[in-house]
Design a protein around this motif. Structure first.
Motif, PDB file in Angstrom:
ATOM      1  N   LYS A  70       0.830  -1.204   0.000  1.00  0.00           N
ATOM      2  CA  LYS A  70       0.000   0.000   0.000  1.00  0.00           C
ATOM      3  C   LYS A  70       0.862   1.250   0.000  1.00  0.00           C
ATOM      4  CE  LYS A  70      -3.577   2.336   2.718  1.00  0.00           C
ATOM      5  NZ  LYS A  70      -4.407   2.282   3.946  1.00  0.00           N
ATOM      6  N   ALA A  71       0.658   2.118  -0.980  1.00  0.00           N
ATOM      7  CA  ALA A  71       1.331   3.420  -0.989  1.00  0.00           C
ATOM      8  C   ALA A  71       0.670   4.338   0.036  1.00  0.00           C
ATOM      9  CB  ALA A  71       1.258   4.032  -2.379  1.00  0.00           C
ATOM     10  N   TYR A  72       1.480   5.200   0.638  1.00  0.00           N
ATOM     11  CA  TYR A  72       0.936   6.154   1.612  1.00  0.00           C
ATOM     12  C   TYR A  72       1.731   7.461   1.526  1.00  0.00           C
ATOM     13  CZ  TYR A  72       4.901   4.889   4.653  1.00  0.00           C
ATOM     14  OH  TYR A  72       6.158   4.679   5.168  1.00  0.00           O
ATOM     15  N   SER A  73       1.176   8.524   2.063  1.00  0.00           N
ATOM     16  CA  SER A  73       1.827   9.847   2.048  1.00  0.00           C
ATOM     17  C   SER A  73       2.332  10.194   0.646  1.00  0.00           C
ATOM     18  CB  SER A  73       2.975   9.891   3.066  1.00  0.00           C
ATOM     19  OG  SER A  73       2.509   9.707   4.379  1.00  0.00           O
ATOM     20  N   VAL A  74       1.505   9.938  -0.346  1.00  0.00           N
ATOM     21  CA  VAL A  74       1.886  10.185  -1.737  1.00  0.00           C
ATOM     22  C   VAL A  74       1.754  11.679  -2.045  1.00  0.00           C
ATOM     23  CG1 VAL A  74       1.341   9.641  -4.153  1.00  0.00           C
ATOM     24  CG2 VAL A  74       1.144   7.874  -2.383  1.00  0.00           C
ATOM     25  N   ILE A  89      17.177  21.597  -2.608  1.00  0.00           N
ATOM     26  CA  ILE A  89      16.985  20.353  -3.352  1.00  0.00           C
ATOM     27  C   ILE A  89      15.675  19.743  -2.869  1.00  0.00           C
ATOM     28  CG2 ILE A  89      17.778  17.981  -3.661  1.00  0.00           C
ATOM     29  CD1 ILE A  89      20.579  18.920  -3.696  1.00  0.00           C
ATOM     30  N   ARG A  90      14.821  19.382  -3.803  1.00  0.00           N
ATOM     31  CA  ARG A  90      13.551  18.743  -3.472  1.00  0.00           C
ATOM     32  C   ARG A  90      13.470  17.413  -4.214  1.00  0.00           C
ATOM     33  NH1 ARG A  90      14.189  21.867  -0.152  1.00  0.00           N
ATOM     34  NH2 ARG A  90      12.869  23.636   0.497  1.00  0.00           N
ATOM     35  N   VAL A  91      13.338  16.326  -3.462  1.00  0.00           N
ATOM     36  CA  VAL A  91      13.261  14.998  -4.061  1.00  0.00           C
ATOM     37  C   VAL A  91      11.807  14.562  -4.147  1.00  0.00           C
ATOM     38  CG1 VAL A  91      15.535  14.403  -3.135  1.00  0.00           C
ATOM     39  CG2 VAL A  91      13.481  13.749  -1.865  1.00  0.00           C
ATOM     40  N   GLN A  92      11.533  13.641  -5.048  1.00  0.00           N
ATOM     41  CA  GLN A  92      10.206  13.034  -5.154  1.00  0.00           C
ATOM     42  C   GLN A  92      10.252  11.677  -4.458  1.00  0.00           C
ATOM     43  OE1 GLN A  92       8.674  12.674  -9.138  1.00  0.00           O
ATOM     44  NE2 GLN A  92       6.775  11.695  -8.490  1.00  0.00           N
ATOM     45  N   LEU A  93       9.362  11.482  -3.489  1.00  0.00           N
ATOM     46  CA  LEU A  93       9.355  10.254  -2.678  1.00  0.00           C
ATOM     47  C   LEU A  93       7.967   9.641  -2.664  1.00  0.00           C
ATOM     48  CD1 LEU A  93      10.606   8.309  -0.481  1.00  0.00           C
ATOM     49  CD2 LEU A  93       9.808   9.979   1.216  1.00  0.00           C
ATOM     50  N   THR A  94       7.901   8.349  -2.960  1.00  0.00           N
ATOM     51  CA  THR A  94       6.654   7.599  -2.790  1.00  0.00           C
ATOM     52  C   THR A  94       6.916   6.418  -1.864  1.00  0.00           C
ATOM     53  OG1 THR A  94       5.869   8.197  -5.005  1.00  0.00           O
ATOM     54  CG2 THR A  94       4.801   6.339  -3.917  1.00  0.00           C
ATOM     55  N   PRO A  95       6.355   6.437  -0.646  1.00  0.00           N
ATOM     56  CA  PRO A  95       6.544   5.325   0.289  1.00  0.00           C
ATOM     57  C   PRO A  95       5.457   4.260   0.135  1.00  0.00           C
ATOM     58  CG  PRO A  95       5.829   7.330   1.444  1.00  0.00           C
ATOM     59  CD  PRO A  95       5.686   7.571  -0.019  1.00  0.00           C
ATOM     60  N   HIS A  96       5.828   3.028   0.428  1.00  0.00           N
ATOM     61  CA  HIS A  96       4.897   1.903   0.393  1.00  0.00           C
ATOM     62  C   HIS A  96       5.048   1.086   1.675  1.00  0.00           C
ATOM     63  CE1 HIS A  96       5.732   2.885  -3.833  1.00  0.00           C
ATOM     64  NE2 HIS A  96       4.533   2.425  -4.118  1.00  0.00           N
ATOM     65  N   LEU A  97       3.925   0.663   2.208  1.00  0.00           N
ATOM     66  CA  LEU A  97       3.911  -0.259   3.347  1.00  0.00           C
ATOM     67  C   LEU A  97       3.848  -1.676   2.799  1.00  0.00           C
ATOM     68  CD1 LEU A  97       3.762  -0.190   6.487  1.00  0.00           C
ATOM     69  CD2 LEU A  97       1.280  -0.332   6.255  1.00  0.00           C
ATOM     70  N   ILE A  98       4.753  -2.543   3.276  1.00  0.00           N
ATOM     71  CA  ILE A  98       4.827  -3.911   2.770  1.00  0.00           C
ATOM     72  C   ILE A  98       4.554  -4.904   3.896  1.00  0.00           C
ATOM     73  CG2 ILE A  98       6.435  -3.261   0.942  1.00  0.00           C
ATOM     74  CD1 ILE A  98       8.690  -4.473   2.641  1.00  0.00           C
ATOM     75  N   PRO A  99       4.159  -6.139   3.575  1.00  0.00           N
ATOM     76  CA  PRO A  99       3.830  -7.131   4.600  1.00  0.00           C
ATOM     77  C   PRO A  99       5.077  -7.781   5.194  1.00  0.00           C
ATOM     78  CG  PRO A  99       3.427  -8.054   2.433  1.00  0.00           C
ATOM     79  CD  PRO A  99       3.802  -6.623   2.222  1.00  0.00           C
ATOM     80  N   ALA A 100       5.845  -6.987   5.910  1.00  0.00           N
ATOM     81  CA  ALA A 100       7.046  -7.457   6.603  1.00  0.00           C
ATOM     82  C   ALA A 100       7.093  -6.775   7.957  1.00  0.00           C
ATOM     83  CB  ALA A 100       8.300  -7.136   5.791  1.00  0.00           C
TER      84      ALA A 100
END
Length: 342
Positions: A201-205, A227-238
């Motif tokens: 599941k992606a979050y804080s997109v 500097i501004r980076v593009q970040l997409t976090p994902h929650l994984i089943p671990a």
């Protein structure tokens, strides 16, 4: 020489990880453990895996006698640490594992965390706890602010490349895969087994993840401009672990050589052979970070992947690494245990 240690917030995941790691530390002695909601209980009833250790019972913070305590780890929730640390003895060394002192600018803190900082003088005093890059400042610090686990992973992958100017600063894309323990131990519906299992599941997109404040602060300071980076976090089943994949514009061989040179003498950062990719399981429950570099079929593009254990190198292990420096110990003391495998 033994050092007496207090752990505030010992009933959370990072608190328990601190206890686990200190179990094999030759000079740290745990003298006090706090856990307000669990006050009065033995640590073994909260975490049975620590039953073999001779530990003090959990108490409320106000019931701890800090006389004779050399250093306190503060593993409290965000927005709680600042008020607690402000009331601690002014000569007590503190390593804070929350987000409360990571951002140096009070306005940046308010923007990312939605409220003013209640201890701005301490915010200015604190040293950012990314040990490999702030080693000298940490040695003489009274208050060290532990990094965000996701922020640490991304910085290990990118700081040397930004400092050397070998990548395009305007085109940095970061894809984060994070295990569930990074969200803490409190009950959350989206972390239930039936919600997490067989799911990503992606979050804080869209640039809302709070660790972006650390990337903005640190990367901009290195480059001398925003500097501004593009970040997409994902929650994984671990349960534990982070993988950060960075998509960059640059020469793969130069990126590899830059990272290899930057970390050649760092005991906990290992750059893998060119083209070899790291995996979470290889650093599980350890204070190591593995970094891999690969080229792409599209010329001028490079992929850098970093992985670490969010509870150890991303939090409690890094906190002990900092505490070692603050107390005059070798920074690797108590932290060289091999990862747990499989």
């Amino acid at each position: 020489m033994p050092h007496n240690i207090a752990i505030l917030g010992a009933s959370g995941y990072t608190g328990a990880e601190l206890v686990r790691l200190i179990a094999t530390h030759p000079t740290f002695r745990i003298k006090a453990l706090s856990g307000d909601r669990k006050a009065g209980q033995p640590m073994s009833s909260v975490y049975p895996h620590l039953r073999h250790m001779d530990l003090p019972d959990l108490v409320r913070i106000e019931d701890i006698d800090f006389a004779g305590i050399d250093l306190a780890f503060c593993a409290l929730p965000h927005a709680t640490s600042q008020a607690v640390i402000a009331k601690l003895p002014s000569d007590l060394k503190v390593v804070d594992l929350s987000a409360d002192f990571r951002l140096r600018d009070a306005k940046a803190y308010a923007a990312w965390y939605g409220k003013p900082h209640s201890a701005p003088s301490l915010q200015k005093e604190s040293v950012y706890g990314l040990t490999e890059f702030y080693r000298d400042q940490i040695k003489s610090a009274r208050l060290v602010a532990g990094t965000g686990c996701n922020a640490a992973t991304g910085q290990f992958a990118l700081r040397p490349l930004i400092e050397a100017g070998v990548i395009d600063f305007d085109d940095i894309i970061m894809d984060l895969k994070a295990a569930s323990s990074g969200a803490g131990r409190s009950l959350k519906e989206h972390l239930l087994s039936s919600e997490m299992s067989e799911n990503v599941k992606a979050y804080s997109v869209g640039g809302t993840h709070r660790h972006l404040g650390e990337f903005d602060q640190e990367f901009s300071a290195i480059a001398g401009h925003d500097i501004r980076v593009q970040l997409t976090p994902h929650l994984i089943p671990a349960t534990r672990g982070i993988v950060m994949t960075c998509y960059l514009k640059g020469d793969p061989e130069i990126a590899f050589q830059t990272l290899s040179k930057a970390y050649v003498n760092e005991p906990f950062i290992q750059v893998l052979p060119m083209g070899e990719m790291p995996q979470m399981k290889d650093v599980r429950a350890s204070n190591f970070c593995h970094i891999g570099v690969a080229g792409d079929r599209i010329a001028g593009r490079v992929t850098v992947i970093a992985t670490l254990d969010n509870l150890t190198k991303g939090s409690s292990g890094q906190a002990i690494q900092n505490a070692n420096l603050m107390l005059g110990e070798d920074e690797t003391t108590g932290l060289m245990a091999a990862p747990v495998y499989p």
